[in-house]
Write a protein that holds these residues in place. Structure first.
Motif, PDB file in Angstrom:
ATOM      1  N   TRP A  37       0.836  -1.191   0.000  1.00  0.00           N
ATOM      2  CA  TRP A  37       0.000   0.000   0.000  1.00  0.00           C
ATOM      3  C   TRP A  37       0.879   1.253   0.000  1.00  0.00           C
ATOM      4  O   TRP A  37       1.833   1.362   0.788  1.00  0.00           O
ATOM      5  CB  TRP A  37      -0.872   0.052   1.253  1.00  0.00           C
ATOM      6  N   ALA A  38       0.540   2.203  -0.868  1.00  0.00           N
ATOM      7  CA  ALA A  38       1.128   3.530  -0.823  1.00  0.00           C
ATOM      8  C   ALA A  38      -0.031   4.522  -0.798  1.00  0.00           C
ATOM      9  O   ALA A  38      -1.112   4.244  -1.331  1.00  0.00           O
ATOM     10  CB  ALA A  38       2.021   3.776  -2.038  1.00  0.00           C
ATOM     11  N   TYR A  39       0.179   5.661  -0.178  1.00  0.00           N
ATOM     12  CA  TYR A  39      -0.917   6.622  -0.036  1.00  0.00           C
ATOM     13  C   TYR A  39      -0.339   8.030   0.131  1.00  0.00           C
ATOM     14  O   TYR A  39       0.775   8.226   0.630  1.00  0.00           O
ATOM     15  CB  TYR A  39      -1.815   6.263   1.150  1.00  0.00           C
ATOM     16  N   PRO A  40      -1.084   9.038  -0.309  1.00  0.00           N
ATOM     17  CA  PRO A  40      -0.568  10.412  -0.268  1.00  0.00           C
ATOM     18  C   PRO A  40      -0.772  11.076   1.091  1.00  0.00           C
ATOM     19  O   PRO A  40      -1.794  10.875   1.755  1.00  0.00           O
ATOM     20  CB  PRO A  40      -1.401  11.122  -1.341  1.00  0.00           C
ATOM     21  N   VAL A  41       0.215  11.863   1.487  1.00  0.00           N
ATOM     22  CA  VAL A  41       0.101  12.739   2.659  1.00  0.00           C
ATOM     23  C   VAL A  41       0.636  14.109   2.258  1.00  0.00           C
ATOM     24  O   VAL A  41       1.443  14.234   1.332  1.00  0.00           O
ATOM     25  CB  VAL A  41       0.896  12.197   3.874  1.00  0.00           C
ATOM     26  N   MET A  72       1.271  20.736  -0.389  1.00  0.00           N
ATOM     27  CA  MET A  72       0.318  21.725  -0.888  1.00  0.00           C
ATOM     28  C   MET A  72       1.083  22.960  -1.367  1.00  0.00           C
ATOM     29  O   MET A  72       1.289  23.914  -0.615  1.00  0.00           O
ATOM     30  CB  MET A  72      -0.671  22.099   0.219  1.00  0.00           C
ATOM     31  N   THR A  73       1.510  22.941  -2.605  1.00  0.00           N
ATOM     32  CA  THR A  73       2.220  24.068  -3.181  1.00  0.00           C
ATOM     33  C   THR A  73       2.019  24.048  -4.686  1.00  0.00           C
ATOM     34  O   THR A  73       1.761  22.993  -5.281  1.00  0.00           O
ATOM     35  CB  THR A  73       3.731  24.014  -2.864  1.00  0.00           C
ATOM     36  N   HIS A  74       2.122  25.230  -5.312  1.00  0.00           N
ATOM     37  CA  HIS A  74       2.042  25.320  -6.772  1.00  0.00           C
ATOM     38  C   HIS A  74       3.416  25.511  -7.386  1.00  0.00           C
ATOM     39  O   HIS A  74       3.524  25.703  -8.601  1.00  0.00           O
ATOM     40  CB  HIS A  74       1.124  26.487  -7.174  1.00  0.00           C
ATOM     41  N   ASP A  75       4.458  25.450  -6.564  1.00  0.00           N
ATOM     42  CA  ASP A  75       5.819  25.618  -7.066  1.00  0.00           C
ATOM     43  C   ASP A  75       6.221  24.354  -7.840  1.00  0.00           C
ATOM     44  O   ASP A  75       6.391  23.278  -7.247  1.00  0.00           O
ATOM     45  CB  ASP A  75       6.786  25.856  -5.902  1.00  0.00           C
ATOM     46  N   ALA A  76       6.372  24.479  -9.148  1.00  0.00           N
ATOM     47  CA  ALA A  76       6.629  23.322 -10.002  1.00  0.00           C
ATOM     48  C   ALA A  76       7.933  22.620  -9.650  1.00  0.00           C
ATOM     49  O   ALA A  76       8.008  21.382  -9.695  1.00  0.00           O
ATOM     50  CB  ALA A  76       6.643  23.754 -11.469  1.00  0.00           C
ATOM     51  N   TYR A  82       9.368  16.201  -5.133  1.00  0.00           N
ATOM     52  CA  TYR A  82       8.577  15.257  -4.332  1.00  0.00           C
ATOM     53  C   TYR A  82       8.018  14.132  -5.199  1.00  0.00           C
ATOM     54  O   TYR A  82       7.955  12.967  -4.768  1.00  0.00           O
ATOM     55  CB  TYR A  82       7.455  15.988  -3.600  1.00  0.00           C
ATOM     56  N   TRP A  83       7.566  14.469  -6.424  1.00  0.00           N
ATOM     57  CA  TRP A  83       7.064  13.424  -7.318  1.00  0.00           C
ATOM     58  C   TRP A  83       8.162  12.413  -7.639  1.00  0.00           C
ATOM     59  O   TRP A  83       7.907  11.212  -7.695  1.00  0.00           O
ATOM     60  CB  TRP A  83       6.551  14.045  -8.626  1.00  0.00           C
ATOM     61  N   LEU A  84       9.376  12.922  -7.846  1.00  0.00           N
ATOM     62  CA  LEU A  84      10.492  12.031  -8.152  1.00  0.00           C
ATOM     63  C   LEU A  84      10.787  11.096  -6.981  1.00  0.00           C
ATOM     64  O   LEU A  84      10.959   9.878  -7.172  1.00  0.00           O
ATOM     65  CB  LEU A  84      11.740  12.850  -8.494  1.00  0.00           C
ATOM     66  N   ARG A  85      10.825  11.640  -5.764  1.00  0.00           N
ATOM     67  CA  ARG A  85      11.099  10.802  -4.592  1.00  0.00           C
ATOM     68  C   ARG A  85       9.993   9.770  -4.385  1.00  0.00           C
ATOM     69  O   ARG A  85      10.260   8.614  -4.030  1.00  0.00           O
ATOM     70  CB  ARG A  85      11.275  11.677  -3.341  1.00  0.00           C
ATOM     71  N   ALA A  86       8.750  10.175  -4.623  1.00  0.00           N
ATOM     72  CA  ALA A  86       7.633   9.226  -4.483  1.00  0.00           C
ATOM     73  C   ALA A  86       7.755   8.112  -5.516  1.00  0.00           C
ATOM     74  O   ALA A  86       7.558   6.932  -5.201  1.00  0.00           O
ATOM     75  CB  ALA A  86       6.304   9.961  -4.641  1.00  0.00           C
ATOM     76  N   THR A 113      -3.550  12.962  -7.348  1.00  0.00           N
ATOM     77  CA  THR A 113      -2.096  12.835  -7.245  1.00  0.00           C
ATOM     78  C   THR A 113      -1.588  11.600  -7.987  1.00  0.00           C
ATOM     79  O   THR A 113      -0.404  11.540  -8.344  1.00  0.00           O
ATOM     80  CB  THR A 113      -1.675  12.738  -5.769  1.00  0.00           C
ATOM     81  N   PHE A 114      -2.475  10.658  -8.230  1.00  0.00           N
ATOM     82  CA  PHE A 114      -2.042   9.447  -8.927  1.00  0.00           C
ATOM     83  C   PHE A 114      -1.508   9.763 -10.317  1.00  0.00           C
ATOM     84  O   PHE A 114      -0.564   9.117 -10.793  1.00  0.00           O
ATOM     85  CB  PHE A 114      -3.186   8.437  -9.028  1.00  0.00           C
TER      86      PHE A 114
END
Length: 263
Positions: A37-41, A72-76, A82-86, A113-114
């Motif tokens: 299981w993985a889930y967003p926080v 929660m940020t709009h900074d690309a 974070y997307w890369l680490r996930a 987020t998926f």
């Protein structure tokens, strides 16, 4: 030694909050003991709304699980990191041959987020099999909860995050019969001012944390002015004036066509 076949990344849609809205397909996947299981926080040690839906359904969190931070940020640039680490965290499990179930509130194809996770995983390893299991979006659940149809016959619906701004919202009110505004928290008072000015507040409904024990429904939406609301909140707005206008224009067009045929 033969390398194990990579596991699948599966977007497991859980619906907006009510465990009863979990589909049979996702429920069966969550019974598996061999999947991770993985889930967003939003931040480290924060509660996951998606995970809480599964736990309220009576499911038990597996011993091996991965909270993935999506801030929660709009900074690309920040988000990309974070997307890369996930994605790297998930790929470790996938390359070991284990399926990863990414728990998603609502529907995995709708402002989820998926989508970010799946794109990043595919960019790192295009051989990974990615599956998306559909679920009940929040706006469908809310429309049913407040007995407000999203569309009837040939009516039109627009679904947008409120962050598009008041100018865009007003324009869409002119063009669509129903407007679904997601994530209204930052602009709530401005939206309420617009609805009051357009005499549409009586045709609106606000719902916060739909389907959860903390669910809040407000039909007198102007009472919300000045209040703090949860990030997981939305507004449904119906525009009866547009419907009447379309009917009038349609009748005029038919009358005009009939007149021309007679002539």
């Amino acid at each position: 030694m033969t390398k194990p076949q990579s596991g699948r990344l599966i977007g497991a849609s859980l619906g907006p909050g009510d465990p009863g809205l979990i589909t049979r397909h996702v429920w069966e996947l969550l019974q598996r003991t061999d999947a991770h299981w993985a889930y967003p926080v939003r931040r480290k040690d924060a509660e996951s709304h998606a995970l809480q839906i599964a736990l309220r359904a009576g499911l038990t969190l597996p011993e091996a699980h991965s909270p993935l931070i999506f801030p929660m940020t709009h900074d690309a640039d920040i988000l990309a990191g974070y997307w890369l680490r996930a994605a790297e965290t998930v790929l470790t499990r996938l390359h070991a041959g284990q399926d990863v179930l990414f728990l998603v509130e609502g529907d995995a194809s709708t402002y989820s987020t998926f989508g970010h996770l799946a794109r990043t995983v595919r960019a790192l390893d295009e051989s990974i099999v990615i599956e998306t299991i559909p679920g009940v979006p929040s706006f469908n659940a809310v429309a049913a909860r407040v007995a407000m149809p999203l569309a009837d016959t040939d009516e039109t619906v627009a679904i947008i995050p409120a962050s598009y701004g008041i100018t865009m919202i007003e324009r869409l009110l002119n063009d669509f019969d129903t407007l679904v505004l997601l994530k209204v928290k930052p602009l709530l008072d401005d939206i309420l001012d617009l609805l009051e000015r357009r005499a549409l507040s009586a045709n609106a409904a606000f719902v916060e944390k739909a389907g959860t024990p903390q669910e809040r429904i407000e039909r007198d939406v102007l009472q919300l002015r000045g209040q703090k609301v949860n990030y997981l909140s939305l507004l449904l707005v119906r525009n009866p004036d547009r419907q009447r206008g379309e009917m009038i224009r349609g009748c005029r067009k038919k009358t005009s066509e009939s007149t021309e045929e007679t002539l």
